[in-house]
Enzyme design. Structure first.
Site, PDB file in Angstrom:
ATOM      1  N   ALA A 505       0.839  -1.206   0.000  1.00  0.00           N
ATOM      2  CA  ALA A 505       0.000   0.000   0.000  1.00  0.00           C
ATOM      3  C   ALA A 505       0.874   1.256   0.000  1.00  0.00           C
ATOM      4  O   ALA A 505       0.670   2.164  -0.816  1.00  0.00           O
ATOM      5  CB  ALA A 505      -0.940  -0.004   1.206  1.00  0.00           C
ATOM      6  N   GLU A 699      -0.680  -7.431   7.854  1.00  0.00           N
ATOM      7  CA  GLU A 699      -0.165  -8.443   8.770  1.00  0.00           C
ATOM      8  C   GLU A 699      -0.410  -8.155  10.246  1.00  0.00           C
ATOM      9  O   GLU A 699      -0.502  -9.076  11.052  1.00  0.00           O
ATOM     10  CB  GLU A 699       1.332  -8.659   8.489  1.00  0.00           C
ATOM     11  CG  GLU A 699       1.480  -8.941   7.007  1.00  0.00           C
ATOM     12  CD  GLU A 699       2.837  -9.383   6.528  1.00  0.00           C
ATOM     13  OE1 GLU A 699       3.536  -8.520   6.015  1.00  0.00           O
ATOM     14  OE2 GLU A 699       3.171 -10.555   6.657  1.00  0.00           O
TER      15      GLU A 699
HETATM   16 MO1  MOS Z   1       3.172 -11.808   3.376  1.00  0.00          MO
HETATM   17  S1  MOS Z   1       3.636 -13.340   4.676  1.00  0.00           S
HETATM   18  O1  MOS Z   1       4.731 -11.108   3.205  1.00  0.00           O
HETATM   19  O2  MOS Z   1       2.581 -12.406   1.947  1.00  0.00           O
END
Ligand code: MOS
Length: 734
Positions: A505, A699
């Site tokens: 992003a 994440e």
């Molecule tokens: Mo993420 S684990 O860097 O696709």
């Protein structure tokens, strides 16, 4: 200016996805398309003695059986197999020779006129092996583990400080091997374009990474092979490196000089990459109401015999807690398995689980509220390099999360809260992840009819990249979002890294802004040639593009329609390519943070655990799309529930074979496991990290969730289970 950025814009690809118009790797067609199916190794280590394909070849419709003996030529040096994000070591080469390195390794590719015939014929290929001894159990190899270099240097004297601490906590935590299990199976359709030219439709997080890999493995001219991947049905890190299906599909296409499709089965996907099983050793020392006295964190993770995959499990305390004495160590134990890989918040998901459970245990030992412990140990500076954060609104996450959850009503005593036959437990934990930006080039073609095509060879792995690209471009170019079209997932587009690490992003949005700025300058330049221009004395920084016009920021009445400017400049299109500069002088730590609060209810008799309430408050800089970003947090929380209570890869170490390589027996949360989840972002303006203040949200949502659940289970039951998943049998054992 910001008509779209920061709004809950629905996915621009949503219609294509729900109507089935969006095509995935296994859905592309070609005349004469043949179908491939794999034969995979039933042993764990050794050599192929003999492959008898005669019975398979007799099946009507079978075209060929390809093995290491009759495959086309492939590169013979390791370097050729090293993709952009390869681990240290010697990459696995699909169908290269007779050596078996892991159970489930492909040994033959059966190609037939249709997929069912190929799959049936694959079951008739007879393989004889010469078996070697092997080890697949991390616990057996933990003493052979070797240390890997990590950038975090030791500080103070952790051993001595720990020994001298008033209150100590020390324990081992365990995270089993977990698989990504994306909905979409790994698949590749290779179309034979004549003269050996190939178009490779692949499930991947990085089309250019796969393109470079294939070109070097097969010694092809770069222009003769392109990789296309417009849609991805989830990947979570499993598609960062080229997976073996893509090489095998190209092997078959080149061997037969025709178009070939290969779709892995769900069990075959367990021969790919995974989150490595890891033992996390934590030692925390403290005194009442002060910073931590000592933090020692050692991780022992599994890797393959042929590559050293490692991520930062251990140094996350530096991002969170004030402490003068720290020691971190990360070790790898080599096993006869395939190489692990990144899986959503690699390193942090595992390491922070252990750290945040250990903090909870320390709070119990200190007789302190776990949230209060987070406040008294809070660090406004990143500890290892002793530098400030570009922004860190973790205190706000704690406060707003606790308020939304009602944390102040918690009775600290374990087993003190009940509801009928259920014990109620409340736990919390902190999450932390990196905020990265990578070099990425965007091309924008703007036409005189007020349309813009924005492109880059990046991926949308389901996170919403198409949509945020359109939002940012629409705002920066002053166009309605429907006038913006996005092209990605094609290796011939402008340079992009793999989509991963939550960096996309920030990388793509800032590059769109940079490219739009170039377009604005070009347009402004043309206005200077126009008679009686109201922008004659305007500088580039004084104007913006809005409502289809180039307009003065100071005086909205001084504006010229873009169409008029382009006509005046005799331009039917403006075509610009640019990349935002990526600056990180190391002066600031760049992180996202979160606070997770969880309620569990545990049936006292049976031990069934339900996660009945989750509040996750995250600080992640500027949020481009409040709808898709919220979904990222939500998905992370659901996965955290799976990590805490369900997910576990079970290997029969006598055979080195995974026993639950399917969605029936590899447990993960289903709708019935999910109750009330409240995710939100706290406001975190960040003028330092990059011009748009973006940190990335892919994440952070998973980090800390499993720890908050484990801590809640302890609070409910008084029983501490440190090895995941927390199952009924572990909860009930003495
Ligand atoms: Mo993420 S684990 O860097 O696709």
């Amino acid at each position: 200016m910001a008509a779209y950025i920061g709004t809950p814009t629905s996915r621009i690809d949503g219609h294509a996805k729900v109507t089935g118009a969006a095509k995935y790797a296994a859905e592309f067609n070609a005349p004469g398309l043949a179908h491939a199916s794999l034969v995979t190794s039933t042993i764990t280590k050794g050599r192929i003695a003999k492959i008898d394909a005669s019975e398979a070849m007799r099946v009507a419709g079978v075209i060929d059986v390809i093995t290491h003996k009759n495959r086309p030529t492939m590169a013979s040096r390791d370097k050729a197999y090293k993709d952009d994000v390869a681990a240290e070591g010697s990459p696995y080469r699909p169908l290269y020779d007779d050596e078996i390195k892991f159970n489930g390794q492909p040994v033959a590719v059966v190609v037939a006129a249709d997929a069912d015939i190929a799959r049936f014929a694959a079951s008739l290929v007879r393989v004889e092996y010469i078996e070697d001894p092997f080890v697949t159990d991390l616990l057996e190899q933990r003493d052979t583990a070797h240390e890997v270099e990590r950038p975090s240097r030791p500080r103070g004297d952790a051993e001595a400080a720990f020994a001298a601490a008033e209150v100590r906590h020390e324990a081992d935590y365990f995270i089993p091997t977990e698989y990504h299990n994306p909905m979409e199976l790994f698949a590749t359709t290779v179309t034979w374009e004549g003269d050996g030219k190939l178009t490779v439709y692949d499930k991947t997080q990085g089309v250019q990474n796969v393109q470079r890999y294939l070109v070097s493995v097969f010694g092809m001219k770069p222009d003769d092979l392109k990789v296309v991947s417009p849609y991805v049905g989830g990947a979570f890190g499993s598609g960062l490196r080229p997976q073996f299906q893509v090489a095998l599909a190209v092997i078959a296409a080149r061997a037969l000089e025709r178009s070939v499709r290969l779709v892995l089965t769900r069990p075959q996907m367990y021969g790919l990459s995974y989150r490595p099983a890891t033992i996390e050793h934590l030692a925390l020392g403290a005194k009442a109401l002060g910073p931590l006295e000592a933090v020692m964190h050692e991780a022992i993770a599994q890797t393959s015999e042929y590559e050293d995959f490692n991520r930062n499990d251990v140094a996350w305390a530096d991002q969170l807690y004030k402490c003068g004495n720290t020691r971190y160590s990360h070790k790898l134990a080599k096993l006869d398995v395939s190489t692990p890989s990144d899986m959503r918040a690699p390193g942090a998901a595992s390491g922070v689980y252990a750290l945040e459970c250990a903090m909870d245990e320390l709070a119990v030992a200190l007789k302190m509220d776990p949230l209060q412990l987070r406040f008294v140990t809070y660090s406004d500076r990143e500890q290892n390099a002793d530098r400030p954060y570009s922004s860190k609104k973790l205190r706000e996450c704690y406060r707003q999360g606790a308020a939304a959850f009602g944390w102040e009503k918690r009775n600290p005593e374990p087993r003190s809260m009940r509801d009928g036959s259920e014990l109620v437990g409340w736990g919390m934990a902190t999450g932390v992840w990196e905020a990265l930006q990578m070099p990425l080039t965007v091309r924008i073609v703007m036409t005189a009819n007020g349309h813009a095509e924005v492109s880059s060879a990046t991926s949308d792995i389901g996170t919403g990249t198409y949509t945020i690209m359109a939002q940012v471009a629409a705002d920066m170019l002053g166009l309605p979002i429907d006038n913006v079209s996005i092209k990605l997932g094609d290796s011939t587009l402008s340079e992009s890294p793999v989509e991963g690490g939550s960096w996309l992003a920030a990388s793509v949005a800032n590059s769109i802004a940079t490219t739009a700025e170039a377009i604005r300058k070009t347009l402004l330049g043309v206005t200077k040639t126009m008679p009686d221009s109201p922008l004659a004395d305007a500088k580039p920084k004084d104007v913006m593009l809005a409502d289809g016009k180039i307009v003065s920021k100071k005086d909205a009445s001084r504006a010229i329609p873009i169409a008029d400017v382009m006509r005046a400049g005799k331009l039917d299109r403006i075509d610009q390519k640019a990349a935002a500069p990526v600056k990180d002088d190391g002066k600031y730590a760049r992180n996202t943070h979160s606070a997770v609060f969880v309620e569990v209810r545990v049936d006292e008799q049976i031990g069934v655990i339900r996660v009945t309430r989750v509040v996750s408050a995250a600080a992640a800089g500027r949020i481009l799309n409040t709808k898709t970003a919220h979904s990222q947090l939500l998905g992370g929380v659901v996965w955290g529930i799976g990590m805490a209570l369900h997910e576990e890869t079970l290997t029969d170490h006598r055979f080195g074979r995974i026993m639950n390589a399917n969605l029936g027996e590899y447990h993960m949360p289903v709708n019935a496991d999910i109750y009330d989840i409240n995710c939100f972002f706290v406001d975190e303006p960040d003028a330092t990290i990059n011009p748009m203040g973006i940190k990335g949200v892919g994440e952070i949502g998973i980090v800390g969730v499993a720890a908050a659940i484990a801590n809640a289970v302890y609070h409910a039951t008084g029983k501490r289970v440190r090895d995941l998943p927390i199952t009924i049998d572990k909860l009930r054992r003495d």
